[in-house]
Design a protein around this motif. Structure first.
Motif, PDB file in Angstrom:
ATOM      1  N   GLY A 197       0.816  -1.216   0.000  1.00  0.00           N
ATOM      2  CA  GLY A 197       0.000   0.000   0.000  1.00  0.00           C
ATOM      3  C   GLY A 197       0.848   1.264   0.000  1.00  0.00           C
ATOM      4  N   CYS A 218       0.088   2.889  -3.527  1.00  0.00           N
ATOM      5  CA  CYS A 218      -1.142   3.678  -3.394  1.00  0.00           C
ATOM      6  C   CYS A 218      -0.822   5.152  -3.660  1.00  0.00           C
ATOM      7  N   GLY A 255       0.363   6.672   0.902  1.00  0.00           N
ATOM      8  CA  GLY A 255       0.902   6.021  -0.296  1.00  0.00           C
ATOM      9  C   GLY A 255       1.874   6.924  -1.043  1.00  0.00           C
ATOM     10  N   GLN A 288      -4.350   4.563   0.509  1.00  0.00           N
ATOM     11  CA  GLN A 288      -5.576   4.355  -0.289  1.00  0.00           C
ATOM     12  C   GLN A 288      -5.278   4.520  -1.774  1.00  0.00           C
ATOM     13  N   ASP A 289      -6.262   4.047  -2.573  1.00  0.00           N
ATOM     14  CA  ASP A 289      -6.206   4.151  -4.037  1.00  0.00           C
ATOM     15  C   ASP A 289      -5.007   3.396  -4.613  1.00  0.00           C
ATOM     16  N   LEU A 290      -5.091   2.087  -4.539  1.00  0.00           N
ATOM     17  CA  LEU A 290      -4.047   1.224  -5.092  1.00  0.00           C
ATOM     18  C   LEU A 290      -3.985   1.411  -6.611  1.00  0.00           C
ATOM     19  N   SER A 334      -8.274  -2.090  -1.852  1.00  0.00           N
ATOM     20  CA  SER A 334      -7.636  -1.008  -2.613  1.00  0.00           C
ATOM     21  C   SER A 334      -6.714  -0.156  -1.731  1.00  0.00           C
ATOM     22  N   GLY A 335      -6.000  -0.829  -0.836  1.00  0.00           N
ATOM     23  CA  GLY A 335      -5.076  -0.107   0.034  1.00  0.00           C
ATOM     24  C   GLY A 335      -4.800  -0.902   1.292  1.00  0.00           C
TER      25      GLY A 335
END
Length: 331
Positions: free
Chosen positions: A83, A87, A92, A158-160, A246-247
């Motif tokens: 992550g 991310c 990230g 967050q937001d891989l 996703s993270g």
């Protein structure tokens, strides 16, 4: 008792958890509204993917007669490492590789390496320094989780990267790729345990470590490999967790260890070592997932899940003792 009856009885004992799973699915399909749907069954398989992968490594070590309590924290650290690097929000770093598909093998290797290193550390202390596996892996469970908090500062990534997240979105024959990865892992490691000297030696070591050593088998090397595999597989579970969410967060995967233990015990793996198969463990994972799904559909409080899981583990331990008694009479 004639040979045919004995063979049938042994078949039932060896596959008891699959009969339990079939019974549970039939009962829920009859009495729980909207349970009997292909989408529900697909959801059961999908929901069990991370837990299933983690249970494989745990089962290998327990079959070899030892214990690994660190797998949950190892998965969290692997997920956090992926992550932080890949991310783009939170903590990230948003690392980009070109071409983009390179991020998939690099992130996967990173997760496997983190898990494998901790597994090797555990294995060295248990096998070479002769320390208790319970104490060593309990300590790893604590310090690795603490390390996750230290490097994340309690914040989340967050937001891989979409190239990695793709595995959590795509579906094949109605199932997400993450579920197929879990199924492939069970098939591969089931074959390893059943068809290779390494798998057979792990079972022998779990049954009687001293006798296996006197038979000329390299006990220490096999045990260290088992711990490394358990760590690396936990790293893979962390990679799947990062994809699914996703993270990564500091408390990612909390509680998975106890569910993995429940699945392994329900799946027929003896905590004394030397007994158990990975197909049985997969049935145990599916059984827990099927029960969780039924509880959700019935709208019962989540606390019921813990009560039922605890009773299932108790029933599995009692059943294991009962099966051992029957097998001794058959011998």
């Amino acid at each position: 008792m004639n040979p045919r009856t004995r063979h049938a009885l042994e078949f039932v004992l060896d596959n008891l958890v699959w009969f339990m799973l079939l019974f549970v699915l039939v009962v829920f399909s009859i009495f729980v509204p909207n349970y009997f749907q292909l989408g529900i069954f697909a959801n059961i398989i999908e929901a069990s993917s991370v837990l299933g992968v983690m249970s494989i490594g745990l089962a290998l070590v327990i079959i070899a007669g030892h214990m690994d309590l660190s797998v949950e924290s190892v998965a969290a650290l692997s997920a956090m490492a992926v992550g932080i690097l890949f991310c783009s929000s939170g903590i990230g770093m948003g690392v980009q590789l070109h071409p983009e598909w390179l991020m998939v093998p690099v992130s996967l290797l990173l997760a496997l390496a983190v898990g494998g290193l901790i597994g090797a550390f555990n294995g060295y202390l248990v096998v070479k320094v002769k320390m208790s596996a319970f104490i060593i892996t309990l300590a790893s469970y604590i310090w690795v989780r603490g390390l996750v908090l230290v490097i994340s500062g309690g914040r989340s990534a967050q937001d891989l990267a979409p190239a990695i997240r793709w595995f959590g979105i795509q579906r094949l024959i109605g199932l997400p790729l993450t579920a197929w990865i879990a199924i492939a892992c069970f098939i591969v490691f089931s074959l390893i345990m059943a068809k290779t000297p390494f798998g057979r030696h792990l079972v022998m070591i779990g049954g009687n470590e001293t006798a296996t050593f006197r038979a000329g088998i390299r006990v220490n090397r096999n045990l260290i490999i088992a711990f490394v595999l358990a760590g690396a597989i936990a790293g893979l579970a962390g990679w799947l967790l990062a994809i699914r969410t996703s993270g990564a967060t500091a408390n990612l995967g909390v509680g998975l260890l106890f569910n993995a233990f429940a699945a392994v015990v329900i799946g027929g793996v003896s905590l004394k070592g030397g007994v158990g198969t990975l197909p049985g463990v997969y049935a145990g994972v599916l059984l827990l997932s099927a029960i969780n799904t039924a509880i959700n559909l019935m709208g019962l409080p989540a606390n019921f899940t813990q009560v039922i899981h605890g009773l299932l583990v108790l029933a599995a331990v009692l059943l294991d003792a009962f099966k051992q008694t029957i097998r001794q009479r058959l011998a």
